[in-house]
Design a protein around this motif. Structure first.
Motif, mmCIF file in Angstrom:
data_model
loop_
_atom_site.group_PDB
_atom_site.id
_atom_site.type_symbol
_atom_site.label_atom_id
_atom_site.label_comp_id
_atom_site.label_asym_id
_atom_site.label_seq_id
_atom_site.Cartn_x
_atom_site.Cartn_y
_atom_site.Cartn_z
ATOM 1 N N GLY A 96 0.818 -1.204 0.000
ATOM 2 C CA GLY A 96 0.000 0.000 0.000
ATOM 3 C C GLY A 96 0.855 1.258 0.000
ATOM 4 N N ARG A 97 1.900 1.263 0.805
ATOM 5 C CA ARG A 97 2.801 2.418 0.851
ATOM 6 C C ARG A 97 3.620 2.527 -0.435
ATOM 7 N N LEU A 98 4.063 1.399 -0.958
ATOM 8 C CA LEU A 98 4.823 1.412 -2.207
ATOM 9 C C LEU A 98 3.961 1.959 -3.344
ATOM 10 N N SER A 99 2.701 1.550 -3.363
ATOM 11 C CA SER A 99 1.784 2.055 -4.387
ATOM 12 C C SER A 99 1.549 3.548 -4.223
ATOM 13 N N ARG A 100 1.514 3.993 -2.982
ATOM 14 C CA ARG A 100 1.346 5.429 -2.740
ATOM 15 C C ARG A 100 2.533 6.210 -3.294
ATOM 16 N N ALA A 101 3.744 5.701 -3.059
ATOM 17 C CA ALA A 101 4.942 6.370 -3.582
ATOM 18 C C ALA A 101 4.894 6.429 -5.106
ATOM 19 N N LYS A 102 4.427 5.346 -5.725
ATOM 20 C CA LYS A 102 4.283 5.327 -7.184
ATOM 21 C C LYS A 102 3.258 6.367 -7.633
ATOM 22 N N ASP A 103 2.109 6.397 -6.971
ATOM 23 C CA ASP A 103 1.041 7.322 -7.340
ATOM 24 C C ASP A 103 1.469 8.779 -7.165
ATOM 25 N N GLU A 104 2.372 9.011 -6.215
ATOM 26 C CA GLU A 104 2.871 10.368 -5.984
ATOM 27 C C GLU A 104 3.940 10.759 -7.006
ATOM 28 N N GLY A 105 4.283 9.837 -7.909
ATOM 29 C CA GLY A 105 5.283 10.129 -8.928
ATOM 30 C C GLY A 105 6.704 10.136 -8.407
ATOM 31 N N LEU A 106 6.963 9.336 -7.358
ATOM 32 C CA LEU A 106 8.282 9.345 -6.723
ATOM 33 C C LEU A 106 9.189 8.211 -7.183
ATOM 34 N N LEU A 107 8.646 7.277 -7.967
ATOM 35 C CA LEU A 107 9.422 6.130 -8.426
ATOM 36 C C LEU A 107 9.469 6.107 -9.944
ATOM 37 N N GLN A 108 10.321 5.259 -10.504
ATOM 38 C CA GLN A 108 10.423 5.123 -11.954
ATOM 39 C C GLN A 108 10.482 3.643 -12.334
ATOM 40 N N SER A 109 10.050 3.352 -13.547
ATOM 41 C CA SER A 109 10.121 1.985 -14.063
ATOM 42 C C SER A 109 11.572 1.650 -14.388
ATOM 43 N N VAL A 110 11.954 0.406 -14.116
ATOM 44 C CA VAL A 110 13.307 -0.031 -14.449
ATOM 45 C C VAL A 110 13.238 -1.382 -15.150
ATOM 46 N N GLU A 111 14.253 -1.650 -15.922
ATOM 47 C CA GLU A 111 14.370 -2.944 -16.587
ATOM 48 C C GLU A 111 15.466 -3.754 -15.912
ATOM 49 N N SER A 112 15.120 -4.923 -15.436
ATOM 50 C CA SER A 112 16.090 -5.806 -14.798
ATOM 51 C C SER A 112 15.616 -7.243 -14.946
ATOM 52 N N GLU A 113 16.308 -8.020 -15.758
ATOM 53 C CA GLU A 113 15.962 -9.432 -15.910
ATOM 54 C C GLU A 113 16.121 -10.171 -14.594
ATOM 55 N N VAL A 114 17.101 -9.752 -13.795
ATOM 56 C CA VAL A 114 17.336 -10.393 -12.498
ATOM 57 C C VAL A 114 16.091 -10.279 -11.631
ATOM 58 N N LEU A 115 15.540 -9.080 -11.518
ATOM 59 C CA LEU A 115 14.369 -8.856 -10.673
ATOM 60 C C LEU A 115 13.115 -9.502 -11.252
ATOM 61 N N GLU A 116 12.941 -9.384 -12.562
ATOM 62 C CA GLU A 116 11.737 -9.930 -13.192
ATOM 63 C C GLU A 116 11.718 -11.455 -13.157
ATOM 64 N N ASN A 117 12.886 -12.078 -13.265
ATOM 65 C CA ASN A 117 12.944 -13.538 -13.254
ATOM 66 C C ASN A 117 12.842 -14.115 -11.842
ATOM 67 N N ALA A 118 13.315 -13.369 -10.849
ATOM 68 C CA ALA A 118 13.379 -13.905 -9.485
ATOM 69 C C ALA A 118 12.102 -13.659 -8.687
ATOM 70 N N ILE A 119 11.416 -12.541 -8.950
ATOM 71 C CA ILE A 119 10.275 -12.151 -8.125
ATOM 72 C C ILE A 119 8.966 -12.463 -8.850
ATOM 73 N N PRO A 120 8.091 -13.260 -8.245
ATOM 74 C CA PRO A 120 6.795 -13.551 -8.875
ATOM 75 C C PRO A 120 6.058 -12.272 -9.237
ATOM 76 N N SER A 121 5.322 -12.294 -10.328
ATOM 77 C CA SER A 121 4.691 -11.074 -10.843
ATOM 78 C C SER A 121 3.732 -10.435 -9.849
ATOM 79 N N TYR A 122 3.037 -11.239 -9.027
ATOM 80 C CA TYR A 122 2.063 -10.657 -8.105
ATOM 81 C C TYR A 122 2.728 -9.958 -6.924
ATOM 82 N N LEU A 123 4.039 -10.164 -6.768
ATOM 83 C CA LEU A 123 4.775 -9.550 -5.666
ATOM 84 C C LEU A 123 5.608 -8.356 -6.117
ATOM 85 N N ARG A 124 5.337 -7.853 -7.311
ATOM 86 C CA ARG A 124 6.015 -6.648 -7.802
ATOM 87 C C ARG A 124 5.029 -5.803 -8.597
#
Length: 351
Positions: A96-124
Motif C-alpha cells: 500500500g505504501r509502495l503504491s502510494r509512492a508510485k502514485d505520488e510520482g516518486l518512483l520510476q520503471s526499471v528494466e532488470s531481468e534479475v528482478l523480473e525472473n526472481a520475483i513472482p509477478s504478483y509480488l512486484r
C-alpha cells in the motif's frame, strides 16, 4: 647520429606522455570508485538490514548512504526535494505504501531481468516501479487454551456470532489492516467488504489499539481470544531477549486463514528506484543484491520474514509453522483499493 638522438628524444617524450596518461586514468578510476554511492531512503529499521548493506559495499565498492525515517516522512521528504532529491532507492513496508509512492510520482520503471525472473509477478509492481523484498502473512493468533483451531477457517468467518467479544485488532489507521481490507475488497467486492468490517466491529473484544505485539499480549492476558498479526512478529517474540515476550508467544497458536480457498493474505516489504535517482545503475544493482540468496537468507534468519525467492529456505521457526497457501492477488490492487478500505472502515465504525 643526429637523427638517432632525435628519435630517442621523441620516444622518451611519448613514453612520458603515456605514463602520465596512465597515471591520470588510474587516478580517475580510483576517484570514480571512491565516488560510487547509492543513497537509500528506508523505513526498515532492522539491524540485519545494515549487515546486508555492508555486504553490498564489500562486494561492489559502492558506498550505501542511509536515511532512516517513517514511510510518511520519507515520502514527504522526496516530494519536497523534487528533482534535487539525492534519493536513489526507497525501501518501505507494505505494498500500500509502495503504491502510494508510485502514485505520488516518486518512483520510476526499471528494466532488470534479475528482478523480473526472481520475483513472482504478483509480488512486484505491474510497471516495475517497485519490487517485493520479503513476505509476511497476515494470520490469526489464538489462545491455545480457549480456542479450538478446527473452529477457525477464513477471514470471512470471523464475523460469525460465535466470535462475539473475542476479536482483538489494531486501529484502522494501520496500513496492515488497510491492506487486508483492500484485499477483501478485491476478492469479494465492496458490499461484502462492508459487511465484513461491520461484523468484525461487532465482534471486537475492545476498541482497537496497540501494535501487533500488543494484540498477542492481550490474547494471553484474556482480553480476547483471537488477534490479527503479521507472521514475522511472532518469530521476533519467540526469539526476543525479553523472557516475558518469549513466554507470551509460546502460549498462542497460529492459524493461516482461507487455506481451502484463495489462501492467506500476504504483503511485502519492498524497494523502488527513485524518480530522479542520480545513481540509477547503482540503485538497480543494489535492489538486485537484496534479492540474492545471501541477502534473502539474512532477511529470513534474522527478521523471521518469508524470503521472496523460492531457492531460499525460511528460518527454522517459520518452517515449524508449516507450508501454507498464499493469496496470489496482485499487490498493486492493495494500493488501488486503499482509499475504499479507509472509507469502509470509517463507515463501519472501525476506529
Amino acid at each position: 647520429m643526429k637523427n638517432l638522438i632525435l628519435a630517442v628524444a621523441a620516444f622518451s617524450i611519448l613514453a612520458a606522455c603515456k605514463n602520465e596518461s596512465e597515471k591520470k586514468d588510474n587516478a580517475t578510476a580510483e576517484e570514480m570508485a571512491k565516488d560510487q554511492v547509492v543513497n537509500v531512503y528506508t523505513h526498515r529499521h532492522y539491524e540485519p538490514d545494515q549487515n546486508i548493506f555492508k555486504m553490498f559495499e564489500e562486494k561492489t565498492g559502492i558506498k550505501v548512504k542511509v536515511i532512516n525515517a517513517s514511510a510518511d516522512e520519507l515520502i514527504q521528504k522526496m516530494k519536497m526535494e523534487g528533482k534535487q532529491s539525492p534519493a536513489d532507492v526507497l525501501i518501505t513496508v507494505d505494498a500500500g505504501r509502495l503504491s502510494r509512492a508510485k502514485d505520488e510520482g516518486l518512483l520510476q520503471s526499471v528494466e532488470s531481468e534479475v528482478l523480473e525472473n526472481a520475483i513472482p509477478s504478483y509480488l512486484r509492481d505491474v510497471d516495475n516501479q517497485w519490487f517485493g523484498l520479503t513476505k509476511r502473512a497476515r494470520i490469526i493468533a489464538y489462545a491455545k487454551d480457549r480456542v479450538n483451531p478446527e473452529d477457525l477457517s477464513t477471514y470471512e468467518d470471523l464475523v460469525n456470532e460465535k466470535w462475539e467479544g473475542k476479536i482483538l485488532v489494531r486501529s484502522s489507521s494501520n496500513i496492515y489492516n488497510q491492506s487486508l481490507m483492500a484485499s477483501i475488497i478485491a476478492n469479494n467486492g465492496e458490499e461484502e467488504a462492508k459487511r465484513w468490517a461491520e461484523g468484525i466491529v461487532a465482534n471486537m473484544a475492545r476498541s482497537p489499539k496497540g501494535s501487533d505485539r500488543d494484540q498477542v499480549k492481550a490474547v494471553v492476558a484474556g482480553e480476547g481470544d483471537l488477534a490479527f498479526v503479521n507472521s514475522y512478529y511472532i518469530g521476533k517474540m519467540l526469539n526476543s531477549p525479553d523472557a516475558e515476550e518469549v513466554k507470551t508467544a509460546q502460549q498462542i497458536g497460529l492459524f493461516f486463514p482461507n487455506q481451502e480457498g484463495r489462501g492467506t493474505h500476504v504483503n511485502v516489504s519492498g524497494a523502488g528506484v527513485a524518480k530522479y535517482a542520480p545513481n540509477k545503475e547503482n540503485a538497480i544493482r543494489f535492489i538486485e543484491f537484496l534479492i540474492s540468496e545471501e541477502a534473502q537468507q539474512i532477511f529470513t534468519d534474522a527478521n523471521y520474514e518469508y524470503p521472496i525467492i523460492e531457492s531460499v529456505a525460511p528460518v527454522k521457526d517459520i518452517k515449524a509453522w508449516g507450508a501454507f497457501k498464499e493469496d496470489t492477488l496482485g499487490l498493486n490492487k492493495l494500493g488501488a483499493n486503499n482509499k475504499k478500505a479507509v472509507l469502509i472502515f470509517d463507515e463501519a465504525g472501525w476506529k
